[in-house]
Design a protein around this motif. Structure first.
Motif, PDB file in Angstrom:
ATOM      1  N   GLY A 183      24.894  80.014 -20.307  1.00  0.00           N
ATOM      2  CA  GLY A 183      24.675  80.823 -19.117  1.00  0.00           C
ATOM      3  C   GLY A 183      24.303  82.236 -19.511  1.00  0.00           C
ATOM      4  O   GLY A 183      24.560  82.668 -20.639  1.00  0.00           O
ATOM      5  N   THR A 184      23.686  82.937 -18.585  1.00  0.00           N
ATOM      6  CA  THR A 184      23.240  84.309 -18.814  1.00  0.00           C
ATOM      7  C   THR A 184      24.003  85.264 -17.905  1.00  0.00           C
ATOM      8  O   THR A 184      24.285  84.948 -16.756  1.00  0.00           O
ATOM      9  CB  THR A 184      21.730  84.421 -18.578  1.00  0.00           C
ATOM     10  N   SER A 185      24.343  86.432 -18.444  1.00  0.00           N
ATOM     11  CA  SER A 185      25.006  87.495 -17.692  1.00  0.00           C
ATOM     12  C   SER A 185      26.395  87.041 -17.251  1.00  0.00           C
ATOM     13  O   SER A 185      27.232  86.707 -18.093  1.00  0.00           O
ATOM     14  CB  SER A 185      24.131  87.939 -16.520  1.00  0.00           C
ATOM     15  N   THR A 186      26.650  86.964 -15.951  1.00  0.00           N
ATOM     16  CA  THR A 186      27.924  86.417 -15.495  1.00  0.00           C
ATOM     17  C   THR A 186      28.112  84.992 -16.006  1.00  0.00           C
ATOM     18  O   THR A 186      29.228  84.585 -16.343  1.00  0.00           O
ATOM     19  CB  THR A 186      27.989  86.429 -13.966  1.00  0.00           C
ATOM     20  N   GLY A 187      27.013  84.234 -16.069  1.00  0.00           N
ATOM     21  CA  GLY A 187      27.101  82.882 -16.603  1.00  0.00           C
ATOM     22  C   GLY A 187      27.603  82.850 -18.024  1.00  0.00           C
ATOM     23  O   GLY A 187      28.343  81.937 -18.414  1.00  0.00           O
ATOM     24  N   GLY A 188      27.208  83.838 -18.823  1.00  0.00           N
ATOM     25  CA  GLY A 188      27.734  83.949 -20.176  1.00  0.00           C
ATOM     26  C   GLY A 188      29.195  84.339 -20.190  1.00  0.00           C
ATOM     27  O   GLY A 188      29.990  83.832 -20.989  1.00  0.00           O
ATOM     28  N   GLY A 189      29.578  85.231 -19.267  1.00  0.00           N
ATOM     29  CA  GLY A 189      30.981  85.621 -19.165  1.00  0.00           C
ATOM     30  C   GLY A 189      31.861  84.450 -18.766  1.00  0.00           C
ATOM     31  O   GLY A 189      32.948  84.245 -19.332  1.00  0.00           O
ATOM     32  N   ILE A 190      31.420  83.649 -17.785  1.00  0.00           N
ATOM     33  CA  ILE A 190      32.197  82.483 -17.368  1.00  0.00           C
ATOM     34  C   ILE A 190      32.276  81.461 -18.496  1.00  0.00           C
ATOM     35  O   ILE A 190      33.322  80.827 -18.703  1.00  0.00           O
ATOM     36  CB  ILE A 190      31.595  81.850 -16.104  1.00  0.00           C
ATOM     37  N   THR A 191      31.185  81.292 -19.232  1.00  0.00           N
ATOM     38  CA  THR A 191      31.207  80.363 -20.364  1.00  0.00           C
ATOM     39  C   THR A 191      32.295  80.743 -21.354  1.00  0.00           C
ATOM     40  O   THR A 191      33.075  79.889 -21.817  1.00  0.00           O
ATOM     41  CB  THR A 191      29.830  80.341 -21.056  1.00  0.00           C
ATOM     42  N   LEU A 192      32.380  82.020 -21.688  1.00  0.00           N
ATOM     43  CA  LEU A 192      33.405  82.483 -22.627  1.00  0.00           C
ATOM     44  C   LEU A 192      34.805  82.367 -22.022  1.00  0.00           C
ATOM     45  O   LEU A 192      35.754  81.961 -22.702  1.00  0.00           O
ATOM     46  CB  LEU A 192      33.113  83.921 -23.041  1.00  0.00           C
ATOM     47  N   ALA A 193      34.934  82.711 -20.733  1.00  0.00           N
ATOM     48  CA  ALA A 193      36.237  82.580 -20.071  1.00  0.00           C
ATOM     49  C   ALA A 193      36.674  81.125 -20.009  1.00  0.00           C
ATOM     50  O   ALA A 193      37.870  80.813 -20.129  1.00  0.00           O
ATOM     51  CB  ALA A 193      36.172  83.183 -18.669  1.00  0.00           C
ATOM     52  N   LEU A 194      35.716  80.221 -19.825  1.00  0.00           N
ATOM     53  CA  LEU A 194      36.037  78.789 -19.809  1.00  0.00           C
ATOM     54  C   LEU A 194      36.614  78.349 -21.142  1.00  0.00           C
ATOM     55  O   LEU A 194      37.538  77.520 -21.179  1.00  0.00           O
ATOM     56  CB  LEU A 194      34.784  77.986 -19.475  1.00  0.00           C
ATOM     57  N   MET A 195      36.098  78.892 -22.245  1.00  0.00           N
ATOM     58  CA  MET A 195      36.657  78.544 -23.549  1.00  0.00           C
ATOM     59  C   MET A 195      38.119  78.976 -23.627  1.00  0.00           C
ATOM     60  O   MET A 195      38.977  78.235 -24.144  1.00  0.00           O
ATOM     61  CB  MET A 195      35.860  79.213 -24.671  1.00  0.00           C
ATOM     62  N   LEU A 196      38.428  80.171 -23.129  1.00  0.00           N
ATOM     63  CA  LEU A 196      39.811  80.654 -23.131  1.00  0.00           C
ATOM     64  C   LEU A 196      40.694  79.762 -22.266  1.00  0.00           C
ATOM     65  O   LEU A 196      41.816  79.395 -22.661  1.00  0.00           O
ATOM     66  CB  LEU A 196      39.861  82.092 -22.616  1.00  0.00           C
ATOM     67  N   LYS A 197      40.210  79.411 -21.080  1.00  0.00           N
ATOM     68  CA  LYS A 197      40.988  78.595 -20.139  1.00  0.00           C
ATOM     69  C   LYS A 197      41.193  77.182 -20.697  1.00  0.00           C
ATOM     70  O   LYS A 197      42.309  76.628 -20.610  1.00  0.00           O
ATOM     71  CB  LYS A 197      40.250  78.527 -18.799  1.00  0.00           C
ATOM     72  N   ALA A 198      40.144  76.602 -21.267  1.00  0.00           N
ATOM     73  CA  ALA A 198      40.249  75.256 -21.818  1.00  0.00           C
ATOM     74  C   ALA A 198      41.219  75.224 -22.988  1.00  0.00           C
ATOM     75  O   ALA A 198      42.021  74.287 -23.126  1.00  0.00           O
ATOM     76  CB  ALA A 198      38.868  74.756 -22.234  1.00  0.00           C
ATOM     77  N   LYS A 199      41.151  76.236 -23.841  1.00  0.00           N
ATOM     78  CA  LYS A 199      42.109  76.319 -24.958  1.00  0.00           C
ATOM     79  C   LYS A 199      43.533  76.381 -24.446  1.00  0.00           C
ATOM     80  O   LYS A 199      44.432  75.685 -24.947  1.00  0.00           O
ATOM     81  CB  LYS A 199      41.826  77.569 -25.812  1.00  0.00           C
ATOM     82  N   ALA A 200      43.765  77.228 -23.442  1.00  0.00           N
ATOM     83  CA  ALA A 200      45.118  77.399 -22.902  1.00  0.00           C
ATOM     84  C   ALA A 200      45.648  76.110 -22.292  1.00  0.00           C
ATOM     85  O   ALA A 200      46.860  75.865 -22.307  1.00  0.00           O
ATOM     86  CB  ALA A 200      45.122  78.522 -21.857  1.00  0.00           C
ATOM     87  N   GLN A 201      44.755  75.258 -21.782  1.00  0.00           N
ATOM     88  CA  GLN A 201      45.167  73.999 -21.164  1.00  0.00           C
ATOM     89  C   GLN A 201      45.117  72.825 -22.131  1.00  0.00           C
ATOM     90  O   GLN A 201      45.361  71.684 -21.735  1.00  0.00           O
ATOM     91  CB  GLN A 201      44.302  73.725 -19.932  1.00  0.00           C
ATOM     92  N   GLY A 202      44.801  73.106 -23.393  1.00  0.00           N
ATOM     93  CA  GLY A 202      44.794  72.052 -24.393  1.00  0.00           C
ATOM     94  C   GLY A 202      43.631  71.093 -24.292  1.00  0.00           C
ATOM     95  O   GLY A 202      43.700  69.968 -24.812  1.00  0.00           O
TER      96      GLY A 202
END
Length: 340
Positions: A183-202
């Motif tokens: 994703g680009t811009s906000t899409g890139g930010g959400i992509t990175l945030a998704l990695m954090l969220k997915a890690k936290a949820q295992g």
């Protein structure tokens, strides 16, 4: 063809009268820039950069007007890219499946997940699919574009909640090693945030991600927020609509929450990441700071900086060599890490 936010909607400017004392600075187009991208590089600032909608109705009207300008361009783009687009849902989260007429053999069991840009407020519905259409067409791979909820009706954490919900559902069909996210811009930010969220949820992380000029810090922190103010002719200044959108989405939450600003998160064990920006990009610092943080954490992280480009202009001229280069590099990156 499609010019994304800069050229599509000059007639749709909603002037709310909140003038900022910003000096617009113009520089010659680099002689390395292509003829196709040159008019974007030298163009006037996006006419709505300094709009400041105040009420829920004003925000919704503003977003709708801009979206209509984009949607008008999509039939031609879909035809050019030889793709079909089907609306669907992923555990209740709306999205679009973009399928190219021809899928490369190595991509038959792979999928890319896309999150659109727009400051957490712009490009709802079909209007958010242009980057996904081009990736599917240029890459000859199936792409799923997630139509996450946005303010003013759905502030934080609605977007990241939708992202993780859709990702969980897609994991039921595709193993993580055959998934890429971009994703680009906000899409890139959400992509990175998704990695954090997915890690936290295992959850297993995707095989690779591409983040174009990602909004990694929603605070006005980073050199290029200041040095590129008035130079970037797309975003122009954090003090235009962009800063308003950050606060609208955050809805009182700390802007340094890592799910809002991933630069403040723990990026250990992130998937291989390709980051893209431009030398005139207001988010140049957002991108290079994240690149360095990923590398310091021991991750694979590659960085491409396009000469002369303002924010996300590599998406705004479909036939430009710079645009084709962005998709080619992204496709090569995914091909390197996604299992077949």
């Amino acid at each position: 063809m499609i010019k994304h936010l800069l050229l599509l909607i000059m007639v749709l400017w909603v002037n709310t009268g909140h003038a900022q004392n910003i000096t617009i600075r113009n520089f010659p187009v680099p002689n390395t820039a292509s003829a196709e991208i040159g008019p974007l590089v030298s163009g006037q600032p996006t006419p709505f950069w300094n709009d400041h909608p105040q009420t829920r109705d004003e925000w919704n009207l503003w977003v709708s007007q801009i979206a209509q300008g984009t949607i008008k361009q999509l039939p031609d783009l879909r035809e050019k890219m030889q793709v079909s687009v089907e609306s669907t849902q992923f555990s209740g989260v709306p999205g679009f499946i973009i399928t190219p007429k021809q899928v490369l053999p190595e991509n038959r069991n792979r999928v890319l997940i896309h999150f659109h840009g727009g400051g957490y407020v712009l490009n709802p519905g079909e209007a958010g699919t242009d980057e996904a259409i081009m990736m599917a067409g240029y890459g000859q791979i199936k792409v799923i574009s997630i139509d996450y909820r946005m303010p003013p009706d759905f502030p934080f954490p609605a977007a990241i909640d939708d992202a993780i919900t859709a990702y969980r559902e897609i994991l039921r069909t595709y193993p993580a090693e055959r998934i890429g996210v971009f994703g680009t811009s906000t899409g890139g930010g959400i992509t990175l945030a998704l990695m954090l969220k997915a890690k936290a949820q295992g959850l297993p992380l995707p095989a690779a991600i591409t983040v174009g000029t990602p909004w990694t810090d929603m605070t006005k922190t980073g050199d290029s927020y200041f040095t590129h103010e008035g130079i970037d002719n797309v975003l122009v200044s954090y003090d235009g609509w962009l800063g308003d959108a950050a606060n609208l989405y955050a809805n009182g939450h700390d802007l340094k929450d890592p799910l809002l600003s991933p630069i403040y998160g723990d990026v250990q064990a992130f998937p291989p990441t390709l980051l893209v920006t431009g030398t005139r990009d207001l988010f140049l610092s957002n991108t290079v700071r994240m690149h360095l943080k990923l590398r310091e954490a021991g991750n694979i992280a590659d960085l491409i900086v396009f000469e002369g480009l303002s924010h996300a202009q590599y998406l705004m001229a479909v036939d430009a060599p710079e645009t084709k280069r962005y998709f080619k590099e992204s496709i090569l990156f995914f091909n390197q890490y996604l299992a077949r």
